[in-house]
Design a protein around this motif. Structure first.
Motif, PDB file in Angstrom:
ATOM      1  N   MET A   1     -49.922  79.382  35.637  1.00 42.18           N
ATOM      2  CA  MET A   1     -48.631  79.191  36.316  1.00 42.18           C
ATOM      3  C   MET A   1     -48.252  80.480  37.028  1.00 42.18           C
ATOM      4  SD  MET A   1     -44.933  78.055  34.725  1.00 42.18           S
ATOM      5  CE  MET A   1     -45.462  76.386  34.355  1.00 42.18           C
ATOM      6  N   LYS A   2     -47.945  80.348  38.309  1.00 42.73           N
ATOM      7  CA  LYS A   2     -47.538  81.516  39.100  1.00 42.73           C
ATOM      8  C   LYS A   2     -46.017  81.549  39.228  1.00 42.73           C
ATOM      9  CE  LYS A   2     -49.544  82.241  43.151  1.00 42.73           C
ATOM     10  NZ  LYS A   2     -49.769  82.129  44.629  1.00 42.73           N
ATOM     11  N   ILE A   3     -45.454  82.749  39.099  1.00 44.38           N
ATOM     12  CA  ILE A   3     -44.009  82.954  39.272  1.00 44.38           C
ATOM     13  C   ILE A   3     -43.769  83.795  40.516  1.00 44.38           C
ATOM     14  CG2 ILE A   3     -41.888  83.894  38.275  1.00 44.38           C
ATOM     15  CD1 ILE A   3     -42.966  81.512  36.724  1.00 44.38           C
ATOM     16  N   SER A   4     -42.910  83.305  41.402  1.00 47.72           N
ATOM     17  CA  SER A   4     -42.517  84.076  42.591  1.00 47.72           C
ATOM     18  C   SER A   4     -41.192  84.774  42.317  1.00 47.72           C
ATOM     19  CB  SER A   4     -42.363  83.155  43.806  1.00 47.72           C
ATOM     20  OG  SER A   4     -43.593  82.593  44.191  1.00 47.72           O
ATOM     21  N   ILE A   5     -41.165  86.063  42.563  1.00 49.86           N
ATOM     22  CA  ILE A   5     -39.932  86.854  42.466  1.00 49.86           C
ATOM     23  C   ILE A   5     -39.567  87.273  43.887  1.00 49.86           C
ATOM     24  CG2 ILE A   5     -38.863  88.959  41.578  1.00 49.86           C
ATOM     25  CD1 ILE A   5     -40.879  88.830  39.245  1.00 49.86           C
ATOM     26  N   LYS A  75     -35.503  82.960  53.881  1.00 52.42           N
ATOM     27  CA  LYS A  75     -36.845  83.369  54.306  1.00 52.42           C
ATOM     28  C   LYS A  75     -37.760  83.543  53.096  1.00 52.42           C
ATOM     29  CE  LYS A  75     -35.376  85.735  58.545  1.00 52.42           C
ATOM     30  NZ  LYS A  75     -35.374  86.985  59.316  1.00 52.42           N
ATOM     31  N   GLY A  76     -37.254  84.207  52.073  1.00 60.39           N
ATOM     32  CA  GLY A  76     -38.034  84.384  50.852  1.00 60.39           C
ATOM     33  C   GLY A  76     -38.330  83.058  50.169  1.00 60.39           C
ATOM     34  N   LEU A  77     -37.343  82.200  50.156  1.00 61.71           N
ATOM     35  CA  LEU A  77     -37.471  80.870  49.549  1.00 61.71           C
ATOM     36  C   LEU A  77     -38.629  80.098  50.175  1.00 61.71           C
ATOM     37  CD1 LEU A  77     -36.133  78.691  47.689  1.00 61.71           C
ATOM     38  CD2 LEU A  77     -34.679  78.101  49.624  1.00 61.71           C
ATOM     39  N   GLN A  78     -38.702  80.117  51.489  1.00 62.42           N
ATOM     40  CA  GLN A  78     -39.740  79.349  52.179  1.00 62.42           C
ATOM     41  C   GLN A  78     -41.121  79.989  52.077  1.00 62.42           C
ATOM     42  OE1 GLN A  78     -39.250  76.295  53.139  1.00 62.42           O
ATOM     43  NE2 GLN A  78     -37.105  76.533  52.524  1.00 62.42           N
ATOM     44  N   LYS A  79     -41.188  81.302  51.860  1.00 58.34           N
ATOM     45  CA  LYS A  79     -42.470  81.992  51.733  1.00 58.34           C
ATOM     46  C   LYS A  79     -43.077  81.875  50.332  1.00 58.34           C
ATOM     47  CE  LYS A  79     -42.664  85.606  55.233  1.00 58.34           C
ATOM     48  NZ  LYS A  79     -44.042  85.268  55.585  1.00 58.34           N
ATOM     49  N   ALA A  80     -42.263  81.567  49.338  1.00 55.52           N
ATOM     50  CA  ALA A  80     -42.718  81.554  47.944  1.00 55.52           C
ATOM     51  C   ALA A  80     -43.798  80.498  47.725  1.00 55.52           C
ATOM     52  CB  ALA A  80     -41.536  81.307  47.017  1.00 55.52           C
ATOM     53  N   THR A  81     -44.829  80.862  46.971  1.00 54.40           N
ATOM     54  CA  THR A  81     -45.921  79.934  46.664  1.00 54.40           C
ATOM     55  C   THR A  81     -46.107  79.728  45.165  1.00 54.40           C
ATOM     56  OG1 THR A  81     -47.607  81.680  46.678  1.00 54.40           O
ATOM     57  CG2 THR A  81     -47.143  80.588  48.785  1.00 54.40           C
ATOM     58  N   GLY A  82     -45.237  80.314  44.357  1.00 47.23           N
ATOM     59  CA  GLY A  82     -45.352  80.150  42.910  1.00 47.23           C
ATOM     60  C   GLY A  82     -44.891  78.781  42.442  1.00 47.23           C
ATOM     61  N   ASP A  83     -45.132  78.498  41.163  1.00 50.75           N
ATOM     62  CA  ASP A  83     -44.661  77.242  40.567  1.00 50.75           C
ATOM     63  C   ASP A  83     -43.146  77.284  40.358  1.00 50.75           C
ATOM     64  OD1 ASP A  83     -47.285  75.765  39.879  1.00 50.75           O
ATOM     65  OD2 ASP A  83     -47.607  77.794  39.117  1.00 50.75           O
ATOM     66  N   TYR A  84     -42.641  78.465  39.983  1.00 51.68           N
ATOM     67  CA  TYR A  84     -41.203  78.694  39.832  1.00 51.68           C
ATOM     68  C   TYR A  84     -40.848  79.958  40.592  1.00 51.68           C
ATOM     69  CZ  TYR A  84     -40.774  75.184  36.142  1.00 51.68           C
ATOM     70  OH  TYR A  84     -40.765  73.991  35.445  1.00 51.68           O
ATOM     71  N   LEU A  85     -39.579  80.052  41.004  1.00 56.48           N
ATOM     72  CA  LEU A  85     -39.129  81.259  41.690  1.00 56.48           C
ATOM     73  C   LEU A  85     -37.791  81.733  41.130  1.00 56.48           C
ATOM     74  CD1 LEU A  85     -36.637  80.666  43.903  1.00 56.48           C
ATOM     75  CD2 LEU A  85     -38.474  79.542  45.131  1.00 56.48           C
ATOM     76  N   VAL A  86     -37.559  83.021  41.301  1.00 57.39           N
ATOM     77  CA  VAL A  86     -36.288  83.618  40.893  1.00 57.39           C
ATOM     78  C   VAL A  86     -35.930  84.701  41.902  1.00 57.39           C
ATOM     79  CG1 VAL A  86     -37.306  85.417  39.405  1.00 57.39           C
ATOM     80  CG2 VAL A  86     -34.994  84.552  38.910  1.00 57.39           C
ATOM     81  N   PHE A  87     -34.635  84.904  42.127  1.00 53.33           N
ATOM     82  CA  PHE A  87     -34.165  85.959  43.025  1.00 53.33           C
ATOM     83  C   PHE A  87     -33.732  87.162  42.193  1.00 53.33           C
ATOM     84  CE2 PHE A  87     -33.914  82.243  45.676  1.00 53.33           C
ATOM     85  CZ  PHE A  87     -34.301  82.715  46.926  1.00 53.33           C
ATOM     86  N   LEU A  88     -34.340  88.306  42.480  1.00 51.44           N
ATOM     87  CA  LEU A  88     -34.050  89.539  41.757  1.00 51.44           C
ATOM     88  C   LEU A  88     -33.852  90.626  42.802  1.00 51.44           C
ATOM     89  CD1 LEU A  88     -34.118  90.485  38.660  1.00 51.44           C
ATOM     90  CD2 LEU A  88     -36.334  91.478  39.261  1.00 51.44           C
ATOM     91  N   ASN A  89     -32.607  90.904  43.135  1.00 47.71           N
ATOM     92  CA  ASN A  89     -32.335  91.809  44.247  1.00 47.71           C
ATOM     93  C   ASN A  89     -32.305  93.274  43.823  1.00 47.71           C
ATOM     94  OD1 ASN A  89     -32.323  89.663  46.020  1.00 47.71           O
ATOM     95  ND2 ASN A  89     -30.116  89.350  45.880  1.00 47.71           N
ATOM     96  N   ALA A  90     -32.296  94.162  44.789  1.00 50.73           N
ATOM     97  CA  ALA A  90     -32.379  95.596  44.515  1.00 50.73           C
ATOM     98  C   ALA A  90     -31.258  96.029  43.577  1.00 50.73           C
ATOM     99  CB  ALA A  90     -32.313  96.383  45.819  1.00 50.73           C
ATOM    100  N   ARG A 169     -37.974  75.409  39.925  1.00 52.68           N
ATOM    101  CA  ARG A 169     -39.250  74.899  40.410  1.00 52.68           C
ATOM    102  C   ARG A 169     -39.287  75.050  41.931  1.00 52.68           C
ATOM    103  NH1 ARG A 169     -40.748  68.967  38.429  1.00 52.68           N
ATOM    104  NH2 ARG A 169     -40.973  68.673  40.668  1.00 52.68           N
ATOM    105  N   THR A 170     -40.320  75.707  42.442  1.00 52.14           N
ATOM    106  CA  THR A 170     -40.347  76.064  43.858  1.00 52.14           C
ATOM    107  C   THR A 170     -40.337  74.847  44.777  1.00 52.14           C
ATOM    108  OG1 THR A 170     -41.536  78.085  43.282  1.00 52.14           O
ATOM    109  CG2 THR A 170     -41.581  77.430  45.598  1.00 52.14           C
ATOM    110  N   ASP A 171     -41.069  73.798  44.413  1.00 53.82           N
ATOM    111  CA  ASP A 171     -41.094  72.616  45.277  1.00 53.82           C
ATOM    112  C   ASP A 171     -39.718  71.984  45.408  1.00 53.82           C
ATOM    113  OD1 ASP A 171     -41.063  71.741  42.626  1.00 53.82           O
ATOM    114  OD2 ASP A 171     -42.350  70.002  43.010  1.00 53.82           O
ATOM    115  N   LEU A 172     -38.919  72.088  44.363  1.00 57.50           N
ATOM    116  CA  LEU A 172     -37.548  71.582  44.397  1.00 57.50           C
ATOM    117  C   LEU A 172     -36.648  72.529  45.188  1.00 57.50           C
ATOM    118  CD1 LEU A 172     -35.520  69.438  43.265  1.00 57.50           C
ATOM    119  CD2 LEU A 172     -35.186  70.981  41.322  1.00 57.50           C
ATOM    120  N   ALA A 173     -36.769  73.825  44.907  1.00 61.31           N
ATOM    121  CA  ALA A 173     -35.916  74.838  45.546  1.00 61.31           C
ATOM    122  C   ALA A 173     -36.061  74.822  47.062  1.00 61.31           C
ATOM    123  CB  ALA A 173     -36.253  76.220  45.000  1.00 61.31           C
ATOM    124  N   GLN A 174     -37.274  74.603  47.550  1.00 57.56           N
ATOM    125  CA  GLN A 174     -37.516  74.673  48.992  1.00 57.56           C
ATOM    126  C   GLN A 174     -36.903  73.506  49.760  1.00 57.56           C
ATOM    127  OE1 GLN A 174     -41.807  75.241  48.977  1.00 57.56           O
ATOM    128  NE2 GLN A 174     -41.576  77.459  49.166  1.00 57.56           N
TER     129      GLN A 174
END
Length: 259
Positions: A1-5, A75-90, A169-174
């Motif tokens: 499982m890949k996670i996109s941050i 932009k980040g949302l659409q580029k993500a390729t992981g199974d799940y994604l999370v936003f973690l800002n500076a 879940r990235t497929d849902l988030a996008q």
């Protein structure tokens, strides 16, 4: 499982390294880290590029003009390729070196039990958030605490789960880009819409029962407190109805006065 941050930056040289270090320390290997920059004028991009060269994770650095925070997040949302994604800002960090491992383990365990029943993977994996000072030192747990069982109706009581502890879940988030009519509270609207879709598809929201993120006190919402409150009222009125939102805000005021 890949996670996109996904990390959004703009002139974030002071705080970015702490965020990058927290990702670099993760015991879980299959991480994709997207750094979406708005053409910073300080050393932000240089710091990100150095991190990209040294990281054992997949790191993508993009720096280009945008229309603000939520446009960059889209932009980040659409580029993500992981199974799940999370936003973690500076300035924000993952709570512990095994945070991503904890999220993945929870997602896989839940998915396995759901597969046996003919269901799909959970829509959201969520947890608690710690508040830190500008140096990353722990101050306290977030005032709003995640409920045992989260639903889109939970946010009537406020944003009970912080964005940084909300893995989707990235497929849902996008399917649900951030609504750019909101400048400070599009994250609240986005989380509610994600959870509404999860309910429609009968997808569970899974509680990790652990702290997942550190959130630096004094972010955009704090700096633009009045505008943020106005926007949040609009978001809640849209999703929960004007009358109920007025009543709930009245109760918030009363509760604050007597506590």
């Amino acid at each position: 499982m890949k996670i996109s941050i996904v990390t959004i930056t703009y002139n974030a040289a002071r705080t970015l390294q702490r965020t990058l270090d927290s990702v670099a320390r993760q015991t879980y290997a299959d991480i994709e880290h997207l750094i979406i920059d708005g053409v910073s004028k300080d050393d932000t991009v240089a710091i990100a590029m150095q991190y990209q060269e040294q990281s054992r994770h997949v790191v993508i650095v993009q720096s280009e003009p945008d229309k603000g925070l939520y446009d960059a997040m889209n932009k980040g949302l659409q580029k993500a390729t992981g199974d799940y994604l999370v936003f973690l800002n500076a300035g924000d960090t993952l709570y512990a070196p095994d945070t991503i491992e904890t999220v993945v383990r929870c997602a896989q365990r839940s998915h396995l039990s759901l597969e046996r029943a003919g269901g799909e993977a959970p829509a959201v994996i969520y947890g608690d958030t710690a508040i830190t000072d500008s140096e990353g030192n722990f101050l306290h747990l977030r005032t709003h605490r995640p409920p045992e069982q989260l639903s889109w109706k939970s946010f009537k009581q406020g944003m009970l789960v912080c964005h940084q502890a909300f893995y989707v879940r990235t497929d849902l988030a996008q399917q649900f880009p951030y609504d750019l009519q909101y400048r400070h509270s599009a994250d609240v609207d986005w989380c509610i819409r994600i959870m509404q879709e999860a309910e429609r598809q009968h997808l569970p929201l899974v509680n990790t029962h652990t702290i997942l993120a550190n959130f630096e006190e004094g972010g955009d919402t704090t700096q633009h407190h009045r505008d943020s409150l106005k926007e949040r009222f609009r978001v809640m009125a849209h999703h929960y109805g004007l009358l109920q939102t007025i009543i709930l805000h009245g109760w918030f005021v009363i509760r604050k006065v007597f506590h």
